[in-house]
Design an enzyme around this catalytic site. Structure first.
Site, mmCIF file in Angstrom:
data_model
loop_
_atom_site.group_PDB
_atom_site.id
_atom_site.type_symbol
_atom_site.label_atom_id
_atom_site.label_comp_id
_atom_site.label_asym_id
_atom_site.label_seq_id
_atom_site.Cartn_x
_atom_site.Cartn_y
_atom_site.Cartn_z
ATOM 1 N N HIS A 171 0.816 -1.219 0.000
ATOM 2 C CA HIS A 171 0.000 0.000 0.000
ATOM 3 C C HIS A 171 0.851 1.270 0.000
ATOM 4 O O HIS A 171 0.769 2.107 -0.893
ATOM 5 C CB HIS A 171 -0.876 0.062 1.260
ATOM 6 C CG HIS A 171 -1.668 -1.161 1.538
ATOM 7 N ND1 HIS A 171 -2.840 -1.446 0.893
ATOM 8 C CD2 HIS A 171 -1.472 -2.178 2.422
ATOM 9 C CE1 HIS A 171 -3.340 -2.575 1.361
ATOM 10 N NE2 HIS A 171 -2.527 -3.046 2.280
HETATM 11 C C1 BDR Z 1 -2.662 0.742 5.585
HETATM 12 O O1 BDR Z 1 -2.821 0.259 6.907
HETATM 13 C C2 BDR Z 1 -1.591 -0.139 7.431
HETATM 14 O O2 BDR Z 1 -1.706 -1.378 8.067
HETATM 15 C C3 BDR Z 1 -0.600 -0.162 6.290
HETATM 16 O O3 BDR Z 1 0.682 0.205 6.738
HETATM 17 C C4 BDR Z 1 -1.174 0.825 5.325
HETATM 18 O O4 BDR Z 1 -0.730 2.137 5.611
HETATM 19 C C5 BDR Z 1 -3.425 -0.173 4.649
HETATM 20 O O5 BDR Z 1 -4.782 -0.165 4.967
#
Ligand code: BDR
Ligand code: CA
Length: 308
Positions: free
Chosen positions: A237
């Site tokens: 992500h």
């Molecule tokens: C986001 O949530 C976190 O767990 C990850 O680092 C990312 O920023 C994804 O939903």
């Protein structure tokens, strides 16, 4: 000099990839890393930021941010990222400490003092940025753009409706979205196109350096959970934000109004996207809709390959 940026993050496995890409790139001038609570508590996310930067031989200063949302219960993602947030034994404890100045003071001071506008890259809950904007609304004029990972044009991952970073602090997210600053959003609808498939994990592992091997192994940690959800591999992500700053052509975006549901209920924390501009409000956010995933991995591996 490269593009001036500050990374606001909650490492976190995918945040660690963002840090590594930023360290490796000659096209960025990373003025500092600010930390937020999120995947795990603030002490751990700050330690993890220092661990990664130290291990990579970087002297980018780290500033500790706020340890909780403006309102609401504490949530974390330790189930996805592990109890420490970064289960990578080879990346040892940090040898450095955070700066004495807190993250919000650092952000305000740096933006005010800078002659150039600065890009803020956020990959955790948006509480630090919201506090900055509330305390010093004048700094908005010094922000080139806020590039953030959070939300989704479709389903959520923390609740059926809401993505994790938004769910941590929907009120702060709305403050940031309301700011008169250009914004680019990377939601789950986009980041779920950027998956570490077994072949991509192997390619990373085979880069021939410590970073490729250790970071590929880190993906192994959270791939089980993504496999159980039906994905071919874990989603990277957060590094989409850094990749966009470096190579925006890797992503297709569309301008639209984005708000966050702050009323409690089934949709609490969900981002709401006015794609047809039905409300007639300013289309203030460029929402990433499509990724060139192959191009993303080429860029990322090229950068990771430069590191130790
Ligand atoms: C986001 O949530 C976190 O767990 C990850 O680092 C990312 O920023 C994804 O939903
Ligand atoms: Ca994150």
């Amino acid at each position: 000099m490269g593009i001036p940026v500050i990374l606001d993050c909650d490492p976190g496995i995918d945040d660690a990839f963002s840090l590594a890409m930023a360290v490796a790139s000659d096209d960025l001038d990373v003025l500092g890393v600010t930390t937020t609570y999120g995947n795990v508590g603030l002490e751990l996310t700050t330690t993890n930021a220092l661990r990664v930067l130290d291990w990579l031989g970087s002297d980018i200063p780290v500033y500790k941010g706020i340890d909780q949302a403006l309102l609401g219960k504490v949530v974390d993602a330790a189930a996805v990222h592990g109890a420490t947030g970064l289960e990578a034994p080879e990346i040892g404890p940090p040898t450095t400490t955070p700066q004495a100045e807190d993250a919000i003071s650092f952000l305000i001071r740096t933006l005010r003092e800078s002659e150039d506008k600065i890009t803020l890259v956020a990959s955790g809950p948006l509480t630090n940025l919201a506090m900055m904007l509330r305390l010093a609304p004048d700094v908005a004029a010094k922000i080139e753009r806020i590039v953030f990972m959070g939300g989704s044009t479709d389903y959520g991952n923390d609740s059926p409706a809401a993505e994790f970073n938004m769910m941590c602090d929907p009120y702060s997210a709305q403050i940031v979205l309301d700011a008169d600053v250009p914004k680019t959003m990377f939601g789950l609808n986009l980041t779920h196109q950027v998956l570490v498939t077994p072949q991509r994990k192997q390619a990373m592992h085979d880069l021939g350096n410590d970073t490729g091997r250790v970071f590929a192994d880190m993906c192994g940690f959270f791939e089980k959970i993504y496999h159980s959800l039906g994905f071919e591999g874990p989603a990277l992500h957060d590094p989409c934000t850094v990749a966009w700053v470096l190579q925006p052509e890797l992503f297709e975006t569309r301008s639209m109004r984005v708000d966050v549901e702050t009323n409690t209920g089934l949709s609490f924390g969900r981002t709401v996207h006015d794609i047809w501009n039905i409300a007639g409000k300013d289309r203030h956010t460029d929402v990433a809709l499509k990724a060139d995933a192959g191009g993303f991995f080429d860029l990322m591996n090229g950068l990771l390959g430069r590191l130790r």
